[in-house]
Design a protein around this motif. Sequence first.
Motif, PDB file in Angstrom:
ATOM      1  N   PRO A 124       0.798  -1.228   0.000  1.00  0.00           N
ATOM      2  CA  PRO A 124       0.000   0.000   0.000  1.00  0.00           C
ATOM      3  C   PRO A 124       0.835   1.284   0.000  1.00  0.00           C
ATOM      4  O   PRO A 124       0.324   2.350  -0.324  1.00  0.00           O
ATOM      5  N   ILE A 125       2.111   1.190   0.308  1.00  0.00           N
ATOM      6  CA  ILE A 125       2.982   2.372   0.325  1.00  0.00           C
ATOM      7  C   ILE A 125       3.286   2.860  -1.092  1.00  0.00           C
ATOM      8  O   ILE A 125       3.284   4.055  -1.367  1.00  0.00           O
ATOM      9  N   ASN A 126       3.544   1.910  -2.011  1.00  0.00           N
ATOM     10  CA  ASN A 126       3.915   2.308  -3.380  1.00  0.00           C
ATOM     11  C   ASN A 126       2.955   1.783  -4.455  1.00  0.00           C
ATOM     12  O   ASN A 126       3.178   1.991  -5.631  1.00  0.00           O
ATOM     13  N   ASN A 127       1.909   1.067  -4.023  1.00  0.00           N
ATOM     14  CA  ASN A 127       0.894   0.489  -4.915  1.00  0.00           C
ATOM     15  C   ASN A 127       1.451  -0.534  -5.899  1.00  0.00           C
ATOM     16  O   ASN A 127       0.783  -0.889  -6.870  1.00  0.00           O
ATOM     17  N   GLN A 128       2.658  -1.017  -5.685  1.00  0.00           N
ATOM     18  CA  GLN A 128       3.212  -2.100  -6.499  1.00  0.00           C
ATOM     19  C   GLN A 128       2.537  -3.405  -6.075  1.00  0.00           C
ATOM     20  O   GLN A 128       2.260  -3.606  -4.889  1.00  0.00           O
ATOM     21  N   PHE A 129       2.283  -4.282  -7.038  1.00  0.00           N
ATOM     22  CA  PHE A 129       1.658  -5.558  -6.699  1.00  0.00           C
ATOM     23  C   PHE A 129       2.252  -6.686  -7.522  1.00  0.00           C
ATOM     24  O   PHE A 129       2.857  -6.460  -8.572  1.00  0.00           O
ATOM     25  N   VAL A 130       2.056  -7.896  -7.020  1.00  0.00           N
ATOM     26  CA  VAL A 130       2.427  -9.116  -7.725  1.00  0.00           C
ATOM     27  C   VAL A 130       1.273 -10.094  -7.603  1.00  0.00           C
ATOM     28  O   VAL A 130       0.453  -9.996  -6.681  1.00  0.00           O
ATOM     29  N   ILE A 131       1.212 -11.023  -8.528  1.00  0.00           N
ATOM     30  CA  ILE A 131       0.268 -12.133  -8.460  1.00  0.00           C
ATOM     31  C   ILE A 131       1.093 -13.366  -8.090  1.00  0.00           C
ATOM     32  O   ILE A 131       2.075 -13.684  -8.766  1.00  0.00           O
ATOM     33  N   VAL A 132       0.720 -14.019  -7.001  1.00  0.00           N
ATOM     34  CA  VAL A 132       1.448 -15.196  -6.534  1.00  0.00           C
ATOM     35  C   VAL A 132       0.499 -16.384  -6.430  1.00  0.00           C
ATOM     36  O   VAL A 132      -0.720 -16.216  -6.343  1.00  0.00           O
ATOM     37  N   THR A 133       1.085 -17.566  -6.416  1.00  0.00           N
ATOM     38  CA  THR A 133       0.341 -18.806  -6.231  1.00  0.00           C
ATOM     39  C   THR A 133       0.740 -19.420  -4.894  1.00  0.00           C
ATOM     40  O   THR A 133       1.927 -19.572  -4.606  1.00  0.00           O
ATOM     41  N   VAL A 134      -0.252 -19.785  -4.089  1.00  0.00           N
ATOM     42  CA  VAL A 134       0.017 -20.429  -2.805  1.00  0.00           C
ATOM     43  C   VAL A 134       0.437 -21.868  -3.059  1.00  0.00           C
ATOM     44  O   VAL A 134      -0.294 -22.641  -3.676  1.00  0.00           O
ATOM     45  N   ASN A 135       1.648 -22.222  -2.594  1.00  0.00           N
ATOM     46  CA  ASN A 135       2.123 -23.598  -2.759  1.00  0.00           C
ATOM     47  C   ASN A 135       2.777 -24.144  -1.493  1.00  0.00           C
ATOM     48  O   ASN A 135       3.399 -25.198  -1.512  1.00  0.00           O
ATOM     49  N   ASP A 136       2.616 -23.419  -0.379  1.00  0.00           N
ATOM     50  CA  ASP A 136       3.249 -23.858   0.865  1.00  0.00           C
ATOM     51  C   ASP A 136       2.425 -23.393   2.056  1.00  0.00           C
ATOM     52  O   ASP A 136       1.524 -22.557   1.913  1.00  0.00           O
ATOM     53  N   ARG A 137       2.736 -23.913   3.227  1.00  0.00           N
ATOM     54  CA  ARG A 137       2.099 -23.516   4.479  1.00  0.00           C
ATOM     55  C   ARG A 137       3.036 -22.620   5.257  1.00  0.00           C
ATOM     56  O   ARG A 137       4.256 -22.753   5.184  1.00  0.00           O
ATOM     57  N   GLY A 138       2.451 -21.734   6.026  1.00  0.00           N
ATOM     58  CA  GLY A 138       3.213 -20.792   6.838  1.00  0.00           C
ATOM     59  C   GLY A 138       2.628 -19.417   6.649  1.00  0.00           C
ATOM     60  O   GLY A 138       1.591 -19.278   6.014  1.00  0.00           O
ATOM     61  N   PRO A 139       3.213 -18.403   7.146  1.00  0.00           N
ATOM     62  CA  PRO A 139       4.417 -18.407   7.985  1.00  0.00           C
ATOM     63  C   PRO A 139       4.081 -18.847   9.410  1.00  0.00           C
ATOM     64  O   PRO A 139       2.936 -18.761   9.843  1.00  0.00           O
ATOM     65  N   PHE A 140       5.081 -19.284  10.096  1.00  0.00           N
ATOM     66  CA  PHE A 140       4.916 -19.734  11.469  1.00  0.00           C
ATOM     67  C   PHE A 140       5.539 -18.740  12.431  1.00  0.00           C
ATOM     68  O   PHE A 140       6.200 -19.116  13.393  1.00  0.00           O
TER      69      PHE A 140
END
Length: 90
Positions: free
Chosen positions: A40-56
Motif C-alpha cells: 500500500p505504500i507504493n501500490n506495487q503488486f504481484v500475483i502469486v500462487t500459494v504452494n506452501d504452508r506458513g508463515p509460522f
Amino acid sequence: YYHDKFNGRKTASGEKFDNNLYTAAHKTLKFGTKLKVTNPINNQFVIVTVNDRGPFVKNREIDLSKKAFMAISNHKLTGFINVHLEVLKE
C-alpha cells in the motif's frame, strides 16, 4: 520472504521451492490459490500462487518468495512489509 536456503526443498504442496518464482505460503488458503499482493505504500503488486504452508511467525499472514517480495518492496533489506491481500482465484 523466504531465505535462499529453502531453494530446492519440498513445499507442503509437494512442489520444489524456487525463490525465483512468484509463490507464497499461507496458513489456510488452498494450494493453487492466486493472490494479488499489494504494497500500500507504493501500490506495487504481484500475483502469486500459494504452494506452501506458513508463515509460522506470530502476526504474519503470508510468506512471499524472494522474487515476489523484491518486486513490491521499497525496503529490500528488511525482509518484511505490510501488504494487502486479494484472492483472485481459489
